[in-house]
Scaffold this active site. Sequence first.
Site, mmCIF file in Angstrom:
data_model
loop_
_atom_site.group_PDB
_atom_site.id
_atom_site.type_symbol
_atom_site.label_atom_id
_atom_site.label_comp_id
_atom_site.label_asym_id
_atom_site.label_seq_id
_atom_site.Cartn_x
_atom_site.Cartn_y
_atom_site.Cartn_z
ATOM 1 C CG HIS A 33 42.810 -7.639 59.378
ATOM 2 N ND1 HIS A 33 43.071 -7.822 60.716
ATOM 3 C CD2 HIS A 33 43.802 -8.270 58.709
ATOM 4 C CE1 HIS A 33 44.191 -8.515 60.862
ATOM 5 N NE2 HIS A 33 44.662 -8.800 59.646
ATOM 6 C CG ASP B 43 48.963 -12.279 56.299
ATOM 7 O OD1 ASP B 43 49.402 -12.929 55.336
ATOM 8 O OD2 ASP B 43 48.515 -12.814 57.331
ATOM 9 C CG ASP B 44 47.165 -7.453 57.465
ATOM 10 O OD1 ASP B 44 46.511 -8.498 57.360
ATOM 11 O OD2 ASP B 44 47.651 -7.057 58.539
ATOM 12 C CG HIS C 166 44.303 -11.798 55.310
ATOM 13 N ND1 HIS C 166 44.528 -12.880 56.152
ATOM 14 C CD2 HIS C 166 44.725 -10.706 56.010
ATOM 15 C CE1 HIS C 166 45.060 -12.473 57.288
ATOM 16 N NE2 HIS C 166 45.182 -11.144 57.238
ATOM 17 C CG HIS D 83 51.885 -8.071 58.319
ATOM 18 N ND1 HIS D 83 52.528 -8.872 59.240
ATOM 19 C CD2 HIS D 83 50.551 -8.313 58.469
ATOM 20 C CE1 HIS D 83 51.630 -9.561 59.927
ATOM 21 N NE2 HIS D 83 50.422 -9.252 59.483
#
Length: 292
Positions: free
Chosen positions: A165, A109-110, A161, A258
């Site tokens: 965020h 992610d991210d 995603h 991540h």
Amino acid sequence: MFRTTAAILIAASLLLSACGTQEASTTENTAPENETVSSVPSEESNTSNMKDNQTSTQDSLEQTEQQEQEQTEDKKEQQIEKTYHMNENYYIKPNDENGKKKVVLLTFDDGPKEEEMINGLIDTLDKHHAKAIFFVNGYRVKSHPELLKLIYEREQIIGNHAWDHEDLKKMSASEAAKQVTDVQHIVKETIGVEPEFFRPPFGSGNDALKEAVKKNGMLYMTWSNGSLDWDKSTQNKPEKVVQNVLDQLNPGSNILMHELPWTVGALDDLLTKLENKGYSFVDPRSIELEAR
């Protein structure tokens, strides 16, 4: 006397006539010295040339059609059969009861953040013949589209995603939907395809968000195995990332990780230990886009 003279005149006339005819014939059929004789192509020759050209064109068309057919067949061969699905608890399960159950889904992610970390992760994935979903944020893609292209060109899978965020559950339905669609658009503009998987930041969502994700043709998921690589307790401790995953390991684990330096450092050891336990890595493209 008269008869003799007449005979002589007639003979001379005949002789001159014969010479003239021969000279005319010779003149018509003889080109001047050093001059090339040109000929006009016959109708038969023209017809033959036309037939040759038509044959050549037909052969070229048939060759092009054959190449296009081969390319189409290659694309079909590249399509991955949908042999897995995700259940309501975000575990990955085989469609066939006799299918391989000891699989895990790898996700990051991210991103995208840094070229060095991306290449480090993908180098390890390639070493283990594994595919993963890279869930990207729209604002990061906007800042570094070349990093998204890097992931895609290295044949890994792109996931959505959200643009920022942030907690989508705290937004209005229209605001949350925009967070979804804006990422779809920028990814499509950058690499030519839209994501098929969506993960909300913090795993936080609601029914309205799930509906927006479904309208965009994606599978909504959170995770079933958290590596805690984002937590302070694992910072700069690759061994802790590995242990956290193994402690939560079950067949079909959907593993959250991540794009972080210690995760890059942990990945090879983690994948090796998973393989030693009999696990393999499910190709995300083999997962149905409807949970059940």
